[in-house]
Design a protein around this motif. Structure first.
Motif, short mmCIF file in Angstrom:
data_model
loop_
_atom_site.label_atom_id
_atom_site.label_comp_id
_atom_site.label_asym_id
_atom_site.label_seq_id
_atom_site.Cartn_x
_atom_site.Cartn_y
_atom_site.Cartn_z
N GLU A 1 -68.47 84.64 23.75
CA GLU A 1 -69.86 84.20 23.95
C GLU A 1 -69.91 82.79 24.53
N ILE A 2 -70.26 82.69 25.78
CA ILE A 2 -70.47 81.39 26.41
C ILE A 2 -71.94 81.23 26.79
N GLY A 3 -72.70 82.33 26.67
CA GLY A 3 -74.12 82.29 27.00
C GLY A 3 -74.46 82.93 28.32
N LEU A 4 -73.45 83.45 29.00
CA LEU A 4 -73.66 84.12 30.27
C LEU A 4 -73.71 85.61 30.00
N ASN A 5 -74.71 86.27 30.55
CA ASN A 5 -74.85 87.70 30.30
C ASN A 5 -73.91 88.50 31.20
N GLY B 1 -74.97 83.30 36.38
CA GLY B 1 -75.07 84.70 35.98
C GLY B 1 -76.24 85.44 36.56
N LEU B 2 -76.14 86.75 36.45
CA LEU B 2 -77.23 87.62 36.87
C LEU B 2 -78.45 87.46 35.96
N ASP B 3 -78.26 86.80 34.82
CA ASP B 3 -79.36 86.57 33.88
C ASP B 3 -80.14 85.29 34.20
N LYS B 4 -79.97 84.74 35.42
CA LYS B 4 -80.67 83.55 35.92
C LYS B 4 -80.08 82.24 35.39
N GLU B 5 -79.02 82.32 34.63
CA GLU B 5 -78.48 81.16 33.92
C GLU B 5 -77.41 80.43 34.72
N VAL B 6 -77.47 79.08 34.71
CA VAL B 6 -76.39 78.22 35.19
C VAL B 6 -75.86 77.50 33.96
N ILE B 7 -74.56 77.62 33.71
CA ILE B 7 -73.95 77.00 32.53
C ILE B 7 -72.86 76.05 32.99
N VAL B 8 -72.87 74.85 32.43
CA VAL B 8 -71.86 73.84 32.73
C VAL B 8 -70.94 73.74 31.51
N VAL B 9 -69.64 73.86 31.77
CA VAL B 9 -68.63 73.83 30.71
C VAL B 9 -67.61 72.76 31.07
N LYS B 10 -67.19 71.98 30.08
CA LYS B 10 -66.15 70.98 30.30
C LYS B 10 -64.84 71.70 30.59
N ALA B 11 -64.18 71.33 31.68
CA ALA B 11 -62.90 71.95 32.03
C ALA B 11 -61.82 71.45 31.08
N GLY B 12 -60.84 72.29 30.82
CA GLY B 12 -59.73 71.90 29.97
C GLY B 12 -59.44 72.94 28.92
N VAL C 1 -71.58 72.11 28.02
CA VAL C 1 -72.24 70.82 28.21
C VAL C 1 -73.75 70.98 28.31
N CYS C 2 -74.19 71.92 29.15
CA CYS C 2 -75.62 72.16 29.29
C CYS C 2 -75.83 73.49 30.02
N SER C 3 -77.08 73.89 30.08
CA SER C 3 -77.42 75.11 30.82
C SER C 3 -78.85 74.99 31.31
N GLU C 4 -79.15 75.82 32.28
CA GLU C 4 -80.50 75.83 32.86
C GLU C 4 -80.80 77.24 33.35
N GLU C 5 -82.00 77.72 33.05
CA GLU C 5 -82.43 79.01 33.56
C GLU C 5 -83.21 78.77 34.84
N LEU C 6 -82.84 79.49 35.91
CA LEU C 6 -83.52 79.36 37.20
C LEU C 6 -84.52 80.50 37.37
N ASP C 7 -85.08 80.64 38.59
CA ASP C 7 -86.19 81.57 38.81
C ASP C 7 -85.80 83.03 38.99
N ASP C 8 -84.52 83.32 39.25
CA ASP C 8 -84.12 84.70 39.48
C ASP C 8 -82.61 84.83 39.30
N ARG C 9 -82.12 86.05 39.40
CA ARG C 9 -80.69 86.29 39.20
C ARG C 9 -79.86 85.54 40.23
#
Length: 171
Positions: free
Chosen positions: A98-102, A119-130, A136-144
């Protein structure tokens, strides 16, 4: 109407697909194995197990491309699960259920020590590399989001089915 579409399934080119031809194609598809591997340099001819440095068969994506960044190979599979393997050894570093991406079609990208997953669920997720995946954060946009993001001049561009977004740090 379907002429040309099934040409690869009709090896004898008689315009018909026989049971034998159909079964041959089905067996070929069943035998296919999704894998990622590293080949040792210097091999020639038929490559054998001795030429394979490491091989991974679990957690692999079907559509998104893997990303090698700062010594790890990151993979987001179609269900949106993020996993990472050590690029030198192939050993699993983590596999997150579970990272929050569908679901994901877009390939991950990286910059400034972060992974950007869409993701196809409109989500952009930022994860710290390593070795520890920290969201780190996420944002839902207007479409897939099916297209992979692009990064240029300290800006990340994300295209949804409806819009093109440009994210950059305010100066």
């Amino acid at each position: 109407m379907l002429k040309g579409h099934f040409d690869q399934s009709d090896p004898n080119k008689d315009g018909k697909i026989t049971r034998e031809e159909w079964d041959g194609q089905a067996n070929y598809m069943i035998a296919g194995k999704n894998s990622a591997f590293v080949l040792s340099p210097g091999g020639t001819g038929e490559l054998t197990g001795a030429h394979i440095g490491w091989k991974v068969t679990k957690g692999l994506p079907y559509i998104p491309s893997p990303l090698v960044y700062r010594g790890l190979m990151y993979m987001v599979n179609n269900q949106g699960r993020l996993s990472a393997v050590d690029a030198k050894t192939g050993k699993l570093v983590y596999a997150l259920e579970e990272i929050g991406l569908n679901r994901a079609y877009a390939s991950p990208v990286a910059a400034n020590g972060h992974l950007y997953l869409c993701g196809l669920d409109k989500e952009v997720i930022v994860v710290k590399a390593g070795p520890l995946a920290e969201r780190v954060c996420s944002e839902e946009l207007d479409d897939r989001i099916a297209a992979s993001p692009a990064i240029a001049d300290n800006t990340i561009y994300v295209r949804t089915d409806k819009s093109l977004y440009a994210f950059a740090e305010a100066k």
